[in-house]
Design an enzyme around this catalytic site. Structure first.
Site, PDB file in Angstrom:
ATOM      1  N   HIS A 114      40.797  44.692  27.569  1.00 37.79           N
ATOM      2  CA  HIS A 114      41.075  44.158  28.915  1.00 37.79           C
ATOM      3  C   HIS A 114      41.813  42.825  28.783  1.00 37.79           C
ATOM      4  CE1 HIS A 114      40.560  43.430  33.167  1.00 37.79           C
ATOM      5  NE2 HIS A 114      40.140  42.207  32.881  1.00 37.79           N
ATOM      6  N   ASP A 151      34.765  47.173  33.695  1.00 36.91           N
ATOM      7  CA  ASP A 151      34.918  46.146  32.649  1.00 36.91           C
ATOM      8  C   ASP A 151      33.647  45.321  32.455  1.00 36.91           C
ATOM      9  OD1 ASP A 151      37.627  46.926  32.332  1.00 36.91           O
ATOM     10  OD2 ASP A 151      38.226  45.652  34.003  1.00 36.91           O
TER      11      ASP A 151
HETATM   12  C1  GRF Z   1      46.936  46.010  28.182  1.00 33.96           C
HETATM   13  O1  GRF Z   1      47.110  44.626  28.403  1.00 33.96           O
HETATM   14  C2  GRF Z   1      45.595  46.470  28.632  1.00 33.96           C
HETATM   15  O2  GRF Z   1      44.558  45.564  28.391  1.00 33.96           O
HETATM   16  C3  GRF Z   1      45.816  46.609  30.106  1.00 33.96           C
HETATM   17  O3  GRF Z   1      47.097  47.195  30.201  1.00 33.96           O
HETATM   18  C4  GRF Z   1      47.852  46.828  29.062  1.00 33.96           C
HETATM   19  C5  GRF Z   1      48.310  48.094  28.403  1.00 33.96           C
HETATM   20  O4  GRF Z   1      49.380  47.854  27.549  1.00 33.96           O
HETATM   21  N1  GRF Z   1      44.786  47.342  30.752  1.00 33.96           N
HETATM   22  P1  GRF Z   1      49.994  49.028  26.649  1.00 33.96           P
HETATM   23  O5  GRF Z   1      50.149  50.261  27.517  1.00 33.96           O
HETATM   24  O6  GRF Z   1      49.059  49.264  25.498  1.00 33.96           O
HETATM   25  O7  GRF Z   1      51.313  48.490  26.193  1.00 33.96           O
END
Ligand code: GRF
Length: 198
Positions: free
Chosen positions: A107, A143
């Site tokens: 998160h 979360d």
């Molecule tokens: C990450 O920052 C995750 O924590 C959030 O969305 C983003 C996903 O990034 N929920 P990716 O798809 O792995 O590039």
């Protein structure tokens, strides 16, 4: 034997890519699932030669049917761990009961502050000077599961949501790979909200 991991994605999949690019001695990603057929994470998985599955809520009559299909889809790959890497859905009770304390989420905020889908924007709007990322076990809340690890990221003058999120994602990817590697090597014990990785 490396631990078997199924990764759930909804978007670009850069966290998935970090897991795939890392020295995978302790784990093997055995399948990737998305709730969205257009998630770029699926393309990354296919480039890596991995099997993929789309479990789109729009294809099911209700949330329970979606939850059940997702649980079956994950279970078909017999994972030791399930990693939500930018998976933008709340998991249902069937998935949670099938993989108790075996699901990890990342998160982009320092939980318990700023849970939910807009953790980066909410932190900026609140005016905090430090935010970051959290890797945690998944429970039935949004979360709210026991925290495995966190890294702080300072907010800089002129930051907007995109710039801040990109800086968070740099440390988030590193943290996720580290924690998944350690979980797959040593496991963890959970007492109440306290998690220990030996
Ligand atoms: C990450 O920052 C995750 O924590 C959030 O969305 C983003 C996903 O990034 N929920 P990716 O798809 O792995 O590039």
């Amino acid at each position: 034997m490396p631990a078997r991991i199924v990764v759930l994605v909804s978007g670009s999949g850069s966290n998935l890519q970090a897991l795939l690019d890392a020295d995978q001695q302790s784990y093997a990603v055995v399948g990737v699932i998305s709730d969205r057929p257009d998630a770029h994470g699926l393309v990354r998985a296919e480039h890596h030669g991995l099997p993929t599955l789309v479990v789109d809520p729009g294809d099911f009559p209700d949330r329970h049917a979606w939850d059940t299909a997702l649980a079956h889809g994950i279970a078909d790959w017999s994972p030791d761990w399930v990693v939500c890497a930018g998976f933008m859905r709340i998991l249902g009770p069937v998935v949670l009961d099938t993989f108790p304390r075996r699901i990890v989420n990342t998160h982009p905020a320092l939980l318990p502050a700023f849970p939910g889908a807009h953790g980066v924007r909410d932190a900026l709007d609140y005016g905090v000077r430090v935010t970051g990322c959290t890797v945690h076990l998944v429970d039935s809340g949004v979360d709210t599961g026991p925290i495995l690890a966190q890294v702080a990221v300072g907010i800089e003058p002129g930051d907007d949501e995109t710039a801040l999120h990109e800086r968070i994602k740099v440390v988030e990817r590193e943290l996720l790979v580290d924690i998944v590697t350690r979980l797959c090597t040593d496991g963890c014990t959970v007492v109440g909200r306290k998690v220990t990785i030996p």
